[in-house]
Every structure is written in C-alpha cells, then in structure tokens.
Design a protein around this motif. Structure first.
Motif, PDB file in Angstrom:
ATOM      1  N   ASN A  60      12.466 -70.372 -21.040  1.00  0.00           N
ATOM      2  CA  ASN A  60      13.910 -70.545 -21.200  1.00  0.00           C
ATOM      3  C   ASN A  60      14.448 -71.724 -20.396  1.00  0.00           C
ATOM      4  O   ASN A  60      15.552 -72.216 -20.660  1.00  0.00           O
ATOM      5  CB  ASN A  60      14.648 -69.270 -20.801  1.00  0.00           C
ATOM      6  N   ASP A  61      13.661 -72.182 -19.425  1.00  0.00           N
ATOM      7  CA  ASP A  61      14.087 -73.326 -18.609  1.00  0.00           C
ATOM      8  C   ASP A  61      13.781 -74.665 -19.271  1.00  0.00           C
ATOM      9  O   ASP A  61      14.235 -75.707 -18.775  1.00  0.00           O
ATOM     10  CB  ASP A  61      13.406 -73.275 -17.237  1.00  0.00           C
ATOM     11  N   ILE A  62      13.006 -74.663 -20.367  1.00  0.00           N
ATOM     12  CA  ILE A  62      12.664 -75.927 -21.026  1.00  0.00           C
ATOM     13  C   ILE A  62      13.903 -76.506 -21.711  1.00  0.00           C
ATOM     14  O   ILE A  62      14.637 -75.798 -22.409  1.00  0.00           O
ATOM     15  CB  ILE A  62      11.556 -75.724 -22.079  1.00  0.00           C
ATOM     16  N   ASN A  63      14.098 -77.789 -21.541  1.00  0.00           N
ATOM     17  CA  ASN A  63      15.196 -78.494 -22.207  1.00  0.00           C
ATOM     18  C   ASN A  63      14.619 -79.316 -23.355  1.00  0.00           C
ATOM     19  O   ASN A  63      13.892 -80.285 -23.141  1.00  0.00           O
ATOM     20  CB  ASN A  63      15.915 -79.409 -21.208  1.00  0.00           C
ATOM     21  N   PHE A  64      14.918 -78.906 -24.579  1.00  0.00           N
ATOM     22  CA  PHE A  64      14.384 -79.574 -25.763  1.00  0.00           C
ATOM     23  C   PHE A  64      15.316 -80.669 -26.302  1.00  0.00           C
ATOM     24  O   PHE A  64      15.136 -81.146 -27.417  1.00  0.00           O
ATOM     25  CB  PHE A  64      14.138 -78.539 -26.880  1.00  0.00           C
ATOM     26  N   SER A  65      16.291 -81.076 -25.507  1.00  0.00           N
ATOM     27  CA  SER A  65      17.297 -82.025 -25.996  1.00  0.00           C
ATOM     28  C   SER A  65      16.706 -83.358 -26.436  1.00  0.00           C
ATOM     29  O   SER A  65      17.290 -84.053 -27.280  1.00  0.00           O
ATOM     30  CB  SER A  65      18.357 -82.265 -24.904  1.00  0.00           C
ATOM     31  N   LYS A  66      15.566 -83.752 -25.878  1.00  0.00           N
ATOM     32  CA  LYS A  66      14.959 -85.025 -26.260  1.00  0.00           C
ATOM     33  C   LYS A  66      14.606 -85.066 -27.751  1.00  0.00           C
ATOM     34  O   LYS A  66      14.474 -86.148 -28.323  1.00  0.00           O
ATOM     35  CB  LYS A  66      13.703 -85.279 -25.428  1.00  0.00           C
ATOM     36  N   LEU A  67      14.469 -83.900 -28.361  1.00  0.00           N
ATOM     37  CA  LEU A  67      14.143 -83.857 -29.792  1.00  0.00           C
ATOM     38  C   LEU A  67      15.330 -84.232 -30.667  1.00  0.00           C
ATOM     39  O   LEU A  67      15.177 -84.420 -31.880  1.00  0.00           O
ATOM     40  CB  LEU A  67      13.632 -82.455 -30.173  1.00  0.00           C
ATOM     41  N   LYS A  68      16.512 -84.349 -30.061  1.00  0.00           N
ATOM     42  CA  LYS A  68      17.688 -84.744 -30.840  1.00  0.00           C
ATOM     43  C   LYS A  68      17.529 -86.141 -31.429  1.00  0.00           C
ATOM     44  O   LYS A  68      18.250 -86.519 -32.363  1.00  0.00           O
ATOM     45  CB  LYS A  68      18.943 -84.687 -29.966  1.00  0.00           C
ATOM     46  N   ALA A  69      16.590 -86.913 -30.891  1.00  0.00           N
ATOM     47  CA  ALA A  69      16.320 -88.232 -31.460  1.00  0.00           C
ATOM     48  C   ALA A  69      15.862 -88.109 -32.908  1.00  0.00           C
ATOM     49  O   ALA A  69      16.050 -89.034 -33.715  1.00  0.00           O
ATOM     50  CB  ALA A  69      15.268 -88.959 -30.630  1.00  0.00           C
ATOM     51  N   ASP A 107      16.795 -85.329 -34.855  1.00  0.00           N
ATOM     52  CA  ASP A 107      17.885 -84.670 -35.580  1.00  0.00           C
ATOM     53  C   ASP A 107      18.913 -84.216 -34.549  1.00  0.00           C
ATOM     54  O   ASP A 107      18.619 -83.408 -33.672  1.00  0.00           O
ATOM     55  CB  ASP A 107      17.331 -83.477 -36.378  1.00  0.00           C
ATOM     56  N   GLU A 108      20.121 -84.761 -34.640  1.00  0.00           N
ATOM     57  CA  GLU A 108      21.170 -84.456 -33.663  1.00  0.00           C
ATOM     58  C   GLU A 108      21.499 -82.971 -33.586  1.00  0.00           C
ATOM     59  O   GLU A 108      22.001 -82.480 -32.569  1.00  0.00           O
ATOM     60  CB  GLU A 108      22.439 -85.238 -34.017  1.00  0.00           C
ATOM     61  N   SER A 109      21.196 -82.259 -34.666  1.00  0.00           N
ATOM     62  CA  SER A 109      21.561 -80.835 -34.695  1.00  0.00           C
ATOM     63  C   SER A 109      20.550 -79.943 -33.992  1.00  0.00           C
ATOM     64  O   SER A 109      20.756 -78.727 -33.892  1.00  0.00           O
ATOM     65  CB  SER A 109      21.729 -80.366 -36.150  1.00  0.00           C
ATOM     66  N   ILE A 110      19.452 -80.511 -33.481  1.00  0.00           N
ATOM     67  CA  ILE A 110      18.431 -79.700 -32.815  1.00  0.00           C
ATOM     68  C   ILE A 110      18.983 -79.172 -31.487  1.00  0.00           C
ATOM     69  O   ILE A 110      19.423 -79.956 -30.639  1.00  0.00           O
ATOM     70  CB  ILE A 110      17.146 -80.522 -32.557  1.00  0.00           C
ATOM     71  N   PRO A 111      18.990 -77.840 -31.270  1.00  0.00           N
ATOM     72  CA  PRO A 111      19.472 -77.268 -30.007  1.00  0.00           C
ATOM     73  C   PRO A 111      18.519 -77.597 -28.859  1.00  0.00           C
ATOM     74  O   PRO A 111      17.332 -77.875 -29.066  1.00  0.00           O
ATOM     75  CB  PRO A 111      19.503 -75.762 -30.278  1.00  0.00           C
ATOM     76  N   GLY A 112      19.022 -77.529 -27.637  1.00  0.00           N
ATOM     77  CA  GLY A 112      18.198 -77.838 -26.481  1.00  0.00           C
ATOM     78  C   GLY A 112      17.525 -76.647 -25.851  1.00  0.00           C
ATOM     79  O   GLY A 112      16.635 -76.800 -25.011  1.00  0.00           O
ATOM     80  N   ASP A 113      17.909 -75.419 -26.247  1.00  0.00           N
ATOM     81  CA  ASP A 113      17.325 -74.220 -25.634  1.00  0.00           C
ATOM     82  C   ASP A 113      16.275 -73.593 -26.547  1.00  0.00           C
ATOM     83  O   ASP A 113      16.230 -73.861 -27.754  1.00  0.00           O
ATOM     84  CB  ASP A 113      18.415 -73.195 -25.334  1.00  0.00           C
ATOM     85  N   LEU A 114      15.435 -72.762 -25.973  1.00  0.00           N
ATOM     86  CA  LEU A 114      14.299 -72.168 -26.678  1.00  0.00           C
ATOM     87  C   LEU A 114      14.718 -71.356 -27.893  1.00  0.00           C
ATOM     88  O   LEU A 114      14.247 -71.598 -29.007  1.00  0.00           O
ATOM     89  CB  LEU A 114      13.493 -71.292 -25.716  1.00  0.00           C
TER      90      LEU A 114
END
Length: 651
Positions: A137-146, A148-155
């Motif tokens: 739950n501590d992982i930040n997935f925000s880098k994947l927004k590159a 698709d902007e709609s990709i959430p940053g949480d698990l």
C-alpha cells in the motif's frame, strides 16, 4: 473398487495445479526460476507442459503450504496462457497488422500487470515474512501516468483501473467500429517500467527477476508470435520470458526487428517427454497409486512404495532420490502387477496354442506340403513348445528357407540344447503373434499389463491415465470390481481408448481430418507389413523417406509438421540407413494407435518409403493412387490387410 482418473489434464485444476503436482524425475534439470535467458519447454499433448509451467507460477511458489522466511525474493513466476480464440479476434476485420500489434501488446500489458499485482498480494498474504500488505500500500504508482493520466497512484486504485481497462478493451475488441479505440500500453516497455517501479519500492523485491511463463505459444497468430519472439530476444533480468509449446510449435522464428531468434543464442529448449522417458514406468506407477490414495474408498494396497507415497514422498523434492531406490521400484512394480494382470510370452503362446493350435498346425502342415516336406509335420509340431510353434510358419515362409536345417534346430530345441530357435523366438515372436491375432480377433493380450500400458502411452501421462482409467472403469462394470483386472478386459479397454484417440485426431488443429486420413493410411500399411507371412522384418512401426520433409510440397510440409506437432507422428534422428544417403529424421506412428491397427507398440524395424508414397498418403484426393500403393505392398509382401479405411471402429 475403481479409481476416478477422469481428471487428467492440468486445465481441469486451473490455478490449483500445485496441489496436484508430483515432481517428475527431470525436475532438477529445469531451471525456469533461475535461468538467465529464455527456456522453451515442448512436448506432445498430455505430457505435463501446462502442469509444469503452472507449478513455477507464484500461485505455487507462495501458496500457504510453502513456508518461506527468507527476506529476499529472487524470482516470481507469472503464468499466462495464449488463448487461440481470443488471439484470433486481433487480426483482419479491415485493420492492418501493425494496428493489431498495438492492440495485442496492450492486451499483454494489462494481463501481465494484473498478474504481477496479484502475485504481490499473494506473497503478502502468504507465510513469507519479507512482505506484507502495508508494504504494498506504500507503493506510489504515479510514474505510470506517463502512459495514461487516468492511472491511479495507489495499489487498490491501480488494480481496479487495470480491471476496468480490461473490460473496456474487451468491449472495444468486439465493437471495433462502434467504440473509440482505447489508449494502448506499449507491451515490453510498460511491463519493464512497471517491474522497475516495484523493485525500487520494495526492498525484498529489489533483486527479483520476473519470469513470464507463456503456455501454448502455438495458439498465437504469426505477428503475435513475432512480438513474443522479440520479447525472447529482449529477455534478461529482471524480465525473462519462457514459453511452452507442442513440437513444431514455433509459428515463426522471426522477431519484430526482422531478425530470427536462434537456439542456444536466444533460448535453451527441453523436450520433457524425452527427459521423462527412461523413468516413465516408475512415474506412471506413482501417479496411479497417488490417485488411489485420494479416493474415498481406495484399493487395498500394501508395500514399501505405497507407504512412502502416503508419507508424501512424491511431493517432496528433497526425497526424489528415494524414488530411484531399487527396493522402492520393485515394490511399485509388484503393486501394479497386482492391479493389471500380465501374461508372459510363454503364457501368451500356451493360451493361443490351446485355443487355436489346430488352426495353426494346419497352416504349418500346408506350408510343409507346399515345400515338399509333408512327412515332417508331426516331427516339427509340438504343442508343448508353444513359442516355437508361434514363429514356425514364418520361418517356413522365407525365401532363404532350409527346411532340413529348421527341422534339426527344432529337434535340438526340444531337447533343451543350444538352438537357433531361441534367437528366432526372441526376434520374431511379437510380430508372428500379432499377425495371428489380426486374422482372428480385434483384441490381443500383447496390449495388456501395466508395463505394456506405459509403453503404449510412450511417455504421455494423459494417454497412460486414459488407458488405466478405461480398464478400471470397464473392470468395475463387468468383473464385479475384483482384481487383478483380467487380460481380456484390459485388451478391450486398450482398443477402446486407442480408437478414441484415433478418432480424436479429426479435432486437432486446422488439419484434423487430413491428419486422420493420413493416419488411417499409414496404419493400414503397417498392419499390412505385420501380416507378411515370412515376418522377415517384423514389427515395422516407423518410417523414413529420401529427402525428408523438405522434399514434400509446401502444403504437404505444413500438414506433415502438424502430424509431428500433435504427436500423431513421433520424430527422431534416423538411427540406421542401408545406403549412403542419410535421412535426417525418421517417424514413428504414435504407439497409442497400435491396438486400433493391431500392430506393435515397440520401435523395432523401419519401413523405407519413397517420397511419392508419403505424398500420396498426405493427399486425400489421391484415393486410387493409395489403393495402387496398397496393392504394390500386398504383392511385395505376399500379404493382405483385413482392414478397410471405412471399417475402423467409429472412425
């Protein structure tokens, strides 16, 4: 009692294969979770490819029964099966191949990303002490927004997003001209960045290599195979692709960069049927006894092997050496022989002479009369020497015959002295015995017994379990469930399953009916060879032809490779040649079909065919040419087949 062996395919245990996994003897030779480059696992249908690939997946690695207290996680296996029907949706329909390539890579991105997240959750909920849900739950997935902007940053948000995108993609795929095309993720790059983000966020996974286990590679379309091939070329830690497939499963060796992948340089391959062949009899016995243990009312079985199997020796990798101990193997064989009765060669001969001795003696008498030695009939016939009587007519039918010499050898044999009859029996008995039965009945004791079942199955566990299950099921219905299973019940069961597998060829791949037609023709020729009166070359069950596959037309090459792909034919390096021209390969008709054609299941002698002969059998329009071919061999061998192509049992 009977055993329910009807579930004999890994697909029937989807996601739970690890619960049914028994370590094959070749297991330590397979390094799918430590390899530094791609591994290709291949073999026929039912040899255990899917079960093996699923075992190496995270569901097996980190199930609750697999205690692991290591902080680091060196590898995670991600299983993915190529679905033929789904793959076929991504082609044609007015779109160019490059457009579909983007869609396919998006499909792979979604599939692999979802499974990678599922693997992390499985590990976090397992007994592994190095990872928990708080870490995830501590992982930040925000880098994947590159991507698709709609990709959430949480698990959890990302997990839901990937599921939603899968539904959107599936809906678009069914309505490509009615719905807007979704944003496509880029396959390898997306998954690589996804994995690097995870590795950098979780210390226990900082050195983890993710292995994508692609099952049934042959189900892919050509451009899809090229994409996977490119991934094979890219494969290195932390992302490596392994594939499993049938023989000749490579649709193409080409990758998307136009280069070919090559064996040894890009991948190492394993033929698991060959790897397990030497120990298949032991492995089959273990599988059968293990299935018995799981029954509600198991058979009453005693012995060292059974006790060890109940202790869990089959599912303990560290105890594999115990299973090769001679005392253990002897115990296994004793148990199996108590379930499946078997006749010795002498018993087979004695029983035949008892039932049909007068008929065979008449044949011998007529042959001696034809040769001018009618006076020797009584001297050369002895029902007590049954094995010699089985081969006698064949010896008297050979062009190089010397009746007086055979007579003298038989007299020595009767006295128990050294005689050529001992060698003649060893070499010719099976062929002669089969030729007699193919004239009188459709079942033959040579197809009975546990050991013979394993040889008919030829290393294929699905075929073995089919034979065993049919025999046990039939025994329960006709023999009041007593053991051992009678010889006749086993013979009938072997024929029934052989016919079933023969008929099943029609449903294999895109060329099933053509493969079925070829198999009937080839089986008829082998049956004809087995009926040769002289038995000068007994037990012909494999063939070669000058020039090999490359000498065929391109359509015929494709069909022939399908026969090998589905293990209707078993390809091997040619062992012997009678002339200077060396053929690269020889081909054996799969022994599972031997009861249907009343031929030997052993690989003993080869039939040398011409390229024209093979071409005629591959071409279903050349019916008359095949009848001419059949007539040519009948005259050559002075034999006549009792089989007709339209008279096979249900074929």
């Amino acid at each position: 009692m009977s055993l329910d062996l009807s579930k004999n395919r890994a697909e029937e245990f989807r996601g739970k294969s690890y619960k049914h996994f028994i370590f094959p003897f070749y297991f330590n030779n397979i390094d799918l979770l430590s390899a530094e480059k791609t591994r290709v696992v291949y073999g026929g249908r039912g040899c255990g490819k899917t079960m093996l690939m699923e075992y190496f997946s995270y569901r097996s690695q980190f199930n609750n029964n697999s205690l692991n207290t290591n902080q680091e996680i060196p590898s995670i296996g991600i299983y993915w099966r190529a679905d033929r029907s789904f793959s076929s949706l991504m082609m044609g329909r007015g779109k160019e191949e490059y457009e579909w390539a983007g869609a396919f890579q998006h499909h792979l991105s979604l599939s692999f990303a979802k499974e990678i997240l599922a693997s992390l959750k499985t590990i976090a909920h397992s007994s592994h002490s190095g990872l928990n849900m708080n870490d995830l739950n501590d992982i930040n997935f925000s880098k994947l927004k590159a991507y698709d902007e709609s990709i959430p940053g949480d698990l959890e948000g990302l997990s839901e997003h990937l599921e939603d995108q899968t539904i959107i993609f599936d809906s678009w795929l069914s309505n490509i001209y009615k719905k807007e095309e979704p944003i496509f993720f880029s396959g390898w790059n997306f998954i690589s960045h996804f994995i690097e983000l995870i590795r950098s966020s979780l210390k226990p996974l900082s050195e983890t290599c993710f292995y994508i286990l692609v099952d049934e590679y042959e189900n892919l379309n050509r451009y899809q195979a090229e994409i996977i091939n490119q991934y094979i070329k890219f494969s290195k830690n932390p992302l490596i692709f392994h594939i499993s497939m049938k023989r000749n499963g490579f649709i193409t060796q080409k990758a998307t960069d136009s280069d070919n992948i090559s064996r040894n340089h890009d991948y190492k391959d394993f033929d698991i049927e060959k790897l397990q062949y030497d120990n298949f009899e032991v492995f089959a016995a273990e599988i059968l006894l293990n299935e018995n243990i799981k029954q509600k009312e198991p058979l009453t079985v005693d012995g060292l092997a059974y006790d060890k199997i109940k202790e869990g020796v089959l599912t303990n990798k560290s105890r594999m050496n115990e299973r090769l101990d001679q005392e253990y193997i002897t115990s296994l064989k004793k148990i199996q022989n108590s379930i499946f009765a078997k006749e010795s060669r002498k018993e087979q001969a004695d029983n035949y002479i008892q039932k049909y001795g007068d008929r065979l003696k008449k044949k011998v008498s007529l042959r001696l009369k034809h040769l001018g030695y009618a006076r020797l009939t009584d001297q050369m016939w002895d029902s007590n020497k049954s094995q010699a009587m089985i081969v006698l007519h064949a010896l008297l039918s050979r062009n190089t015959i010397n009746v007086e010499a055979i007579h003298q050898e038989f007299l020595k044999y009767k006295k128990g002295e050294s005689s050529n009859f001992t060698g003649w029996i060893h070499t010719n008995f099976v062929g002669c015995y089969l030729s007699l039965f193919s004239s009188s009945t459709k079942t033959c004791p040579i197809y009975s017994g546990f050991e013979n079942f394993t040889k008919i199955a030829a290393g294929n566990m699905r075929h073995f379990l089919g034979l065993a299950n049919e025999a046990l099921r039939t025994n329960e219905s006709v023999n009041d469930r007593s053991f051992p299973v009678p010889i006749q019940v086993q013979c009938i069961s072997a024929l029934n399953m052989s016919d079933s597998y023969l008929n099943e060829i029609k449903s294999l791949g895109d060329y099933g009916h053509l493969m079925h037609s070829f198999t009937l023709k080839l089986g008829l020729l082998f049956n004809l060879a087995h009926k040769r009166a002289s038995q000068s070359e007994p037990e012909q069950t494999h063939f070669s032809f000058p020039g090999g596959i490359d000498a065929l037309t391109l359509p015929q090459q494709k069909l022939f490779r399908e026969l090998v792909k589905y293990t209707v034919l078993i390809e091997s390096n040619e062992s012997k040649t009678k002339n200077k021209q060396v053929n690269m390969y020889e081909y054996r008709l799969n022994p599972i079909y031997s009861p249907s054609f009343m031929i030997s299941y052993r690989k003993i002698r080869k039939l040398s065919l011409q390229i024209e002969d093979v071409s005629i059998m591959l071409d279903e329009t050349k019916s008359q040419e095949f009848l001419n071919l059949k007539t040519r061999f009948e005259r050559k061998w002075d034999a006549e087949s009792t089989f007709e192509l339209d008279l096979f049992h249900g074929s």
